[in-house]
Design a protein around this motif. Structure first.
Motif, short mmCIF file in Angstrom:
data_model
loop_
_atom_site.label_atom_id
_atom_site.label_comp_id
_atom_site.label_asym_id
_atom_site.label_seq_id
_atom_site.Cartn_x
_atom_site.Cartn_y
_atom_site.Cartn_z
N VAL A 1 0.87 -1.19 0.00
CA VAL A 1 0.00 0.00 0.00
C VAL A 1 0.90 1.24 0.00
CG1 VAL A 1 -1.81 -1.18 1.35
CG2 VAL A 1 -0.13 0.25 2.51
N THR A 2 0.30 2.38 -0.31
CA THR A 2 1.06 3.64 -0.24
C THR A 2 0.63 4.42 1.00
OG1 THR A 2 -0.61 4.89 -1.45
CG2 THR A 2 1.08 3.76 -2.78
N ALA A 3 1.45 5.40 1.36
CA ALA A 3 1.13 6.22 2.53
C ALA A 3 -0.19 6.96 2.30
CB ALA A 3 2.26 7.22 2.80
N GLU A 4 -0.43 7.38 1.06
CA GLU A 4 -1.68 8.07 0.74
C GLU A 4 -2.88 7.13 0.97
OE1 GLU A 4 -2.12 8.91 -3.40
OE2 GLU A 4 -3.61 10.50 -3.09
N GLU A 5 -2.72 5.90 0.56
CA GLU A 5 -3.81 4.92 0.74
C GLU A 5 -4.07 4.66 2.22
OE1 GLU A 5 -3.57 2.20 -3.30
OE2 GLU A 5 -2.14 1.81 -1.69
N LEU A 6 -2.99 4.56 3.00
CA LEU A 6 -3.17 4.33 4.44
C LEU A 6 -3.88 5.52 5.08
CD1 LEU A 6 0.01 2.73 6.02
CD2 LEU A 6 -2.24 1.71 5.66
N ALA A 7 -3.57 6.72 4.57
CA ALA A 7 -4.13 7.92 5.16
C ALA A 7 -5.63 8.04 4.90
CB ALA A 7 -3.40 9.16 4.63
N ASP A 8 -6.07 7.71 3.69
CA ASP A 8 -7.50 7.92 3.42
C ASP A 8 -8.30 6.62 3.23
OD1 ASP A 8 -7.01 7.09 0.85
OD2 ASP A 8 -7.34 9.04 -0.08
N GLY A 9 -7.62 5.47 3.31
CA GLY A 9 -8.35 4.20 3.25
C GLY A 9 -8.89 3.86 1.87
N ARG A 10 -8.46 4.60 0.85
CA ARG A 10 -8.94 4.31 -0.51
C ARG A 10 -7.80 3.81 -1.37
NH1 ARG A 10 -13.94 6.64 -1.01
NH2 ARG A 10 -14.41 8.19 0.60
N CYS A 11 -8.18 3.03 -2.36
CA CYS A 11 -7.20 2.42 -3.24
C CYS A 11 -6.83 3.40 -4.35
CB CYS A 11 -7.83 1.14 -3.80
SG CYS A 11 -6.73 0.17 -4.79
N HIS A 12 -5.56 3.81 -4.41
CA HIS A 12 -5.12 4.73 -5.47
C HIS A 12 -4.11 4.08 -6.40
CE1 HIS A 12 -7.13 8.00 -3.44
NE2 HIS A 12 -6.46 7.72 -2.33
N ALA A 13 -3.26 3.25 -5.84
CA ALA A 13 -2.19 2.64 -6.64
C ALA A 13 -2.60 1.24 -7.06
CB ALA A 13 -0.91 2.57 -5.80
N SER A 14 -1.93 0.74 -8.08
CA SER A 14 -2.26 -0.60 -8.54
C SER A 14 -1.85 -1.61 -7.49
CB SER A 14 -1.56 -0.89 -9.87
OG SER A 14 -0.17 -0.78 -9.68
N ARG A 15 -2.53 -2.73 -7.46
CA ARG A 15 -2.27 -3.75 -6.46
C ARG A 15 -1.17 -4.69 -6.92
NH1 ARG A 15 -5.00 -8.73 -7.53
NH2 ARG A 15 -4.89 -9.19 -5.32
N ILE A 16 -0.50 -5.30 -5.95
CA ILE A 16 0.43 -6.37 -6.26
C ILE A 16 -0.38 -7.65 -6.27
CG2 ILE A 16 2.39 -7.67 -5.32
CD1 ILE A 16 3.46 -5.06 -4.21
N ALA A 17 -0.13 -8.50 -7.25
CA ALA A 17 -0.93 -9.73 -7.37
C ALA A 17 -0.67 -10.64 -6.17
CB ALA A 17 -0.59 -10.46 -8.66
N LYS A 18 -1.69 -10.86 -5.38
CA LYS A 18 -1.60 -11.75 -4.22
C LYS A 18 -2.86 -12.59 -4.19
CE LYS A 18 2.12 -10.07 -2.02
NZ LYS A 18 3.32 -10.87 -1.75
N GLN A 19 -2.70 -13.83 -3.76
CA GLN A 19 -3.86 -14.71 -3.62
C GLN A 19 -4.25 -14.71 -2.15
OE1 GLN A 19 -5.44 -16.26 -6.24
NE2 GLN A 19 -6.97 -16.69 -4.66
N PRO A 20 -5.37 -14.05 -1.78
CA PRO A 20 -5.72 -14.03 -0.35
C PRO A 20 -6.08 -15.42 0.16
CG PRO A 20 -7.50 -13.07 -1.65
CD PRO A 20 -6.37 -13.37 -2.61
N THR A 21 -5.84 -15.62 1.45
CA THR A 21 -6.21 -16.88 2.09
C THR A 21 -7.72 -17.02 2.05
OG1 THR A 21 -4.33 -16.74 3.57
CG2 THR A 21 -6.13 -18.17 4.25
N PRO A 22 -8.25 -18.09 1.43
CA PRO A 22 -9.71 -18.28 1.47
C PRO A 22 -10.17 -18.83 2.81
CG PRO A 22 -8.67 -20.01 0.14
CD PRO A 22 -7.56 -19.14 0.69
N ALA A 23 -11.39 -18.51 3.19
CA ALA A 23 -11.90 -18.90 4.51
C ALA A 23 -11.72 -20.40 4.81
CB ALA A 23 -13.37 -18.49 4.64
N PRO A 24 -11.99 -21.29 3.86
CA PRO A 24 -11.86 -22.72 4.21
C PRO A 24 -10.42 -23.16 4.49
CG PRO A 24 -13.20 -22.43 2.23
CD PRO A 24 -12.55 -21.11 2.53
N ALA A 25 -9.43 -22.34 4.10
CA ALA A 25 -8.03 -22.73 4.31
C ALA A 25 -7.51 -22.30 5.68
CB ALA A 25 -7.15 -22.11 3.22
N VAL A 26 -8.27 -21.48 6.41
CA VAL A 26 -7.76 -20.88 7.65
C VAL A 26 -7.39 -21.94 8.69
CG1 VAL A 26 -8.41 -19.50 9.67
CG2 VAL A 26 -8.84 -18.62 7.37
N TRP A 27 -8.31 -22.87 8.95
CA TRP A 27 -8.07 -23.87 10.01
C TRP A 27 -6.79 -24.65 9.72
CZ3 TRP A 27 -9.28 -24.85 14.82
CH2 TRP A 27 -9.01 -26.11 15.36
#
Lengths: 206, 216
Positions: B86-112
């Motif tokens: 994230v960028t400092a600007e994004e942290l400050a206002d909570g909105r997405c301004h910059a492009s994201r880095i490709a990441k695969q979030p942990t899906p709920a069934p994988a948590v346990w």
């Protein structure tokens, strides 16, 4: 923000505190970025609120009190012994069991952060992570124990364990008297969380 | 670093305030902060040592005055910025301004499976162990500017090796991005008399890596 039944200062409709607002904004940003799945956050919270907690450790202790072979295994290789009951994973990768005796009382702290054996005790209470406990447990353990209502005989030596690496410690309290013939299930009801940290003793039968 | 987190032996914080029947989380934000820390930690690309180190960069006055989940929040924001998620600007206002880095979030069934998977910080040793159980050692008087797990109150003190755990990931290197650099890990017993000058039979134990120790 989903409700988890434990909201106090940030119920829907009430004004959110600055830190609650900060977390809410961070979560929506990270969801928008595609870094987290909010449903996975719900599962993480539920896991540590309802499934992974000190009842797990109480079962380990009660088994140690009733099964001498298991107690020996705990002494030799606590990680394997505890895994055999089904408790393993994050913040419990390298377990060591500390057996209290009339001569020795063990007490666990993490002065540098909040290291704690999650698979058997769940997430630590606030006092365990607080500066008063972390600063004093190593320097004046008996004074801290007294604040928890524990006064040890003069002849009992206190061994404090500062969790400075990834080794996690589980205290095995002494089995209370008057419990001869009790089942492991009954005994587990006497094993308090604090007795497994070493700031308490196991409860006596009512 | 000699930060506020390294508080063993400090005075003045008052009595331990234990709460009866304490809930796991005291408010929704604590539970969300915990879950974010855990979920982002799985995909963020940083280590547990880097994470602890990031929490320790909080100003000492702020560290002492805030709750534990606020320390974690500081650490998480620090790492998100450092790793470019994230960028400092994004942290400050909570909105997405910059492009994201490709990441695969942990899906709920994988948590346990993730939280209960057995893990290990033990690694193949880089050489033979210098010390054996029963050896007397003295902790070095180190004051590194970076992350370390040798607490201040235990520096320069003599103790006895009572356990050897194999070679473990060395936090001082790992937190600084110098790799896992596995070093032998020992449990060392110190008397309270040695550390605090008090006349008791009580003892303190800490898990210390070989670079923290020297032969007596």
């Amino acid at each position: 923000m989903p409700h988890d039944g434990h909201d106090h200062d940030d119920d829907a409709g009430a004004a959110l505190s600055p830190v609650a607002l900060r977390v809410k904004a961070l979560e929506s940003l990270l969801v928008e970025k595609g870094y987290v799945d909010p449903a996975a956050l719900d599962v993480l919270i539920e896991t540590y609120e309802t499934l992974i907690g000190p009842r797990n450790g109480a079962r380990v202790v009660a088994r140690a009190w009733t099964d001498p072979d298991f107690a020996d295994w705990l002494r030799r290789d606590a990680t394997a012994a505890i895994t055999s009951i089904g408790y393993a994973g994050r913040q419990g990768e390298h377990m060591v069991a500390l057996f209290n005796t009339p001569e020795t009382h063990n007490m666990v702290v993490c002065t540098l952060c909040s290291c704690y054996p999650w698979p058997v005790l769940g997430l630590p209470p606030v006092w365990y992570k607080s500066m008063p406990y972390r600063s004093r447990a190593v320097m004046e353990p008996r004074a801290v124990l007294a604040e928890f209502g524990v006064t040890l005989p003069e002849g009992t030596a206190v061994r404090v364990w500062d969790s400075t690496a990834e080794v996690r410690y589980l205290v095995i309290p002494q089995r209370p008297g008057g419990t001869e013939g009790w089942s492991a299930e009954q005994l587990a009801g006497l094993v308090t969380r604090d007795s497994m940290i070493g700031t308490g003793l196991a409860s006596s039968p009512a | 670093m000699n930060g506020a987190h390294d508080c063993g032996g400090m005075m003045g914080f008052g009595p331990v305030a234990a709460e009866r029947d304490e809930p796991v989380f005291h408010s929704a934000w604590e539970s969300r902060a915990f879950a974010l820390m855990s979920a982002v930690g799985d995909i963020g690309g940083w280590t547990l040592d880097e994470d602890r180190s990031a929490c320790e960069t909080m100003h000492p006055a702020d560290y002492a005055a805030t709750s534990y989940y606020e320390h974690w929040l500081h650490g998480l924001q620090t790492l998100l910025l450092k790793h470019g998620l994230v960028t400092a600007e994004e942290l400050a206002d909570g909105r997405c301004h910059a492009s994201r880095i490709a990441k695969q979030p942990t899906p709920a069934p994988a948590v346990w499976g993730l939280v209960t998977a057995p893990g290990s910080y033990a690694r193949e040793p880089q050489g033979p162990a210098r010390y054996a159980i029963g050896d007397r050692v003295r902790t070095r008087r180190l004051n590194p500017a970076g992350h370390t797990r040798l607490p201040r109150y235990l520096r320069g003190h003599a103790g006895e090796i009572i356990a050897r755990h194999g070679a473990h990931v060395f936090p001082d290197s790992n937190a600084a991005g110098r790799g896992e650099d596995p070093r032998w890990l020992y449990t060392v017993r110190f008397t309270c008399a040695e550390v605090w000058g008090t006349a008791t039979r009580d003892t303190i134990h800490a898990d210390l890596w070989e670079p923290y120790l020297e032969a007596v």
